[in-house]
Design a protein around this motif. Structure first.
Motif, mmCIF file in Angstrom:
data_model
loop_
_atom_site.group_PDB
_atom_site.id
_atom_site.type_symbol
_atom_site.label_atom_id
_atom_site.label_comp_id
_atom_site.label_asym_id
_atom_site.label_seq_id
_atom_site.Cartn_x
_atom_site.Cartn_y
_atom_site.Cartn_z
ATOM 1 N N UNK A 213 -5.682 1.938 7.459
ATOM 2 C CA UNK A 213 -6.435 0.773 7.947
ATOM 3 C C UNK A 213 -7.223 0.120 6.819
ATOM 4 N N UNK A 214 -7.622 0.907 5.836
ATOM 5 C CA UNK A 214 -8.422 0.400 4.731
ATOM 6 C C UNK A 214 -7.610 0.225 3.441
ATOM 7 N N UNK A 215 -6.602 1.051 3.232
ATOM 8 C CA UNK A 215 -5.943 1.071 1.926
ATOM 9 C C UNK A 215 -4.475 0.642 1.945
ATOM 10 N N UNK A 216 -3.989 0.120 3.054
ATOM 11 C CA UNK A 216 -2.629 -0.405 3.075
ATOM 12 C C UNK A 216 -2.489 -1.513 2.035
ATOM 13 N N UNK A 217 -1.472 -1.405 1.181
ATOM 14 C CA UNK A 217 -1.254 -2.399 0.130
ATOM 15 C C UNK A 217 -1.924 -2.057 -1.190
ATOM 16 N N UNK A 218 -2.530 -0.874 -1.292
ATOM 17 C CA UNK A 218 -3.265 -0.507 -2.509
ATOM 18 C C UNK A 218 -2.350 -0.466 -3.724
ATOM 19 N N UNK A 219 -1.142 0.088 -3.558
ATOM 20 C CA UNK A 219 -0.200 0.165 -4.675
ATOM 21 C C UNK A 219 0.107 -1.213 -5.237
ATOM 22 N N UNK A 220 0.441 -2.115 -4.347
ATOM 23 C CA UNK A 220 0.864 -3.449 -4.784
ATOM 24 C C UNK A 220 -0.251 -4.162 -5.539
ATOM 25 N N UNK A 221 -1.460 -4.102 -5.004
ATOM 26 C CA UNK A 221 -2.579 -4.788 -5.664
ATOM 27 C C UNK A 221 -2.882 -4.142 -7.008
ATOM 28 N N UNK A 222 -2.944 -2.816 -7.033
ATOM 29 C CA UNK A 222 -3.298 -2.129 -8.280
ATOM 30 C C UNK A 222 -2.294 -2.433 -9.383
ATOM 31 N N UNK A 223 -1.025 -2.336 -9.074
ATOM 32 C CA UNK A 223 -0.015 -2.488 -10.118
ATOM 33 C C UNK A 223 0.277 -3.952 -10.438
ATOM 34 N N UNK A 224 -0.101 -4.853 -9.549
ATOM 35 C CA UNK A 224 0.067 -6.284 -9.820
ATOM 36 C C UNK A 224 -1.114 -6.843 -10.580
ATOM 37 N N UNK A 225 -2.322 -6.352 -10.242
ATOM 38 C CA UNK A 225 -3.533 -6.951 -10.787
ATOM 39 C C UNK A 225 -4.419 -5.955 -11.514
ATOM 40 N N UNK A 226 -3.878 -4.821 -11.950
ATOM 41 C CA UNK A 226 -4.711 -3.801 -12.580
ATOM 42 C C UNK A 226 -5.407 -4.322 -13.826
ATOM 43 N N UNK A 227 -4.787 -5.295 -14.497
ATOM 44 C CA UNK A 227 -5.437 -5.859 -15.669
ATOM 45 C C UNK A 227 -6.702 -6.607 -15.325
ATOM 46 N N UNK A 228 -6.799 -7.046 -14.068
ATOM 47 C CA UNK A 228 -7.982 -7.798 -13.659
ATOM 48 C C UNK A 228 -8.982 -6.970 -12.882
#
Length: 281
Positions: A213-228
């Motif tokens: 409920x809180x962390x769905x999509x965490x992989x995608x965001x981290x690996x797409x925007x980890x530089x930011x």
């Protein structure tokens, strides 16, 4: 209670997780709350302070995530609805080195001067001290004695403290067996996830599947925007030799055991997920 409580340990990469949670809050529909910036980090609270904080968290509009530098608070013992506990850990020696240089960083000293203008600043000799010399010379600051008490408010050598709790007798002695066992039991019985950026993909996978409920999509965001994503890194931290690290590790035996315990638990959670669903992460 539909609330995640991240009682974050300092210098474990928590700013990165907070930035990730901030972005996930918009996607997954929860509100992220952070403690008001304190003048000094006070992680050990008295009974009344613990109850007040627990009640304040319980009163948040849900679903919510709350972030605070504070030791574990047992909501059940306080008869307050129990949140979803999460935290992060880091190699204890790398963490104490990080804190050593963080405390000396110019921006940290500038903030300290703003917060405490009447308190004299540290001496130049202290600011210029390097970790290797500190250890080699046996300086008190870098002399990690088993069962020693808290030296000062900024003594952050105890990672177990954030899982052990607020008892000075049981949790404060450095590298103690008692604090280690309490911290282990607390992680096992209370925490949904204790992650580590050393195991980034494992941590993100476990967070996504244990608290979707809180962390769905965490992989995608981290690996797409980890530089930011915020990381709170210190570019002024120099290299520390493996010889010095090994010397320090000898005094961090139980802190290291706790760190490895948390990582093993995390990997067991990940393995269980893979066996159940054939994850490809």
């Amino acid at each position: 209670m539909d609330t995640v409580f991240f009682n974050r340990v300092p210098k474990v990469g928590s700013e990165t997780l907070i930035e990730l949670m901030k972005q996930l809050s918009d996607i997954n529909g929860f509100t992220l709350f952070r403690e008001k910036q304190p003048k000094a980090i006070l992680v050990t609270l008295g009974p009344i302070q613990q109850l007040q904080l627990a009640e304040d968290i319980a009163d948040l509009e849900q679903p919510a995530a709350y972030v605070h530098h504070v030791n574990f608070i047992n909501f059940t013992h306080l008869e307050v609805p129990r949140p979803i506990y999460i935290n992060m850990v880091r190699d204890p020696v790398e963490r104490v080195i990080s804190w050593f240089y963080y405390a000396r960083a110019p921006w940290v000293q500038a903030q300290r001067q703003r917060n405490f203008p009447s308190v004299p600043g540290p001496k130049v000799q202290w600011l210029k001290k390097d970790f290797e010399s500190c250890v080699r010379n046996g300086d008190k600051e870098c002399n990690y004695i088993e069962n020693s008490d808290l030296e000062h408010v900024s003594d952050h050598r105890r990672q177990t403290l954030f899982f052990c709790g607020h008892s000075r007798k049981d949790c404060m002695p450095f590298n103690s067996e008692r604090a280690l066992q309490i911290a282990k039991r607390t992680v096992e019985s209370e925490y949904a996830v204790v992650g580590s950026w050393t195991d980034v993909n494992v941590t993100l996978t476990v967070l996504e599947h244990y608290i979707p409920k809180f962390f769905k999509g965490a992989h995608q965001i981290y690996h797409t925007e980890s530089g930011g994503l915020a990381s709170n890194t210190n570019p002024l931290k120099p290299h520390v030799s493996e010889e010095i690290k090994a010397r320090v590790r000898a005094n961090f035996s139980r802190e290291i055991e706790f760190y490895e315990f948390c990582r093993q638990r995390l990997h067991k959670q990940y393995l269980a997920l893979r066996l159940d669903s054939n994850l490809n992460y």
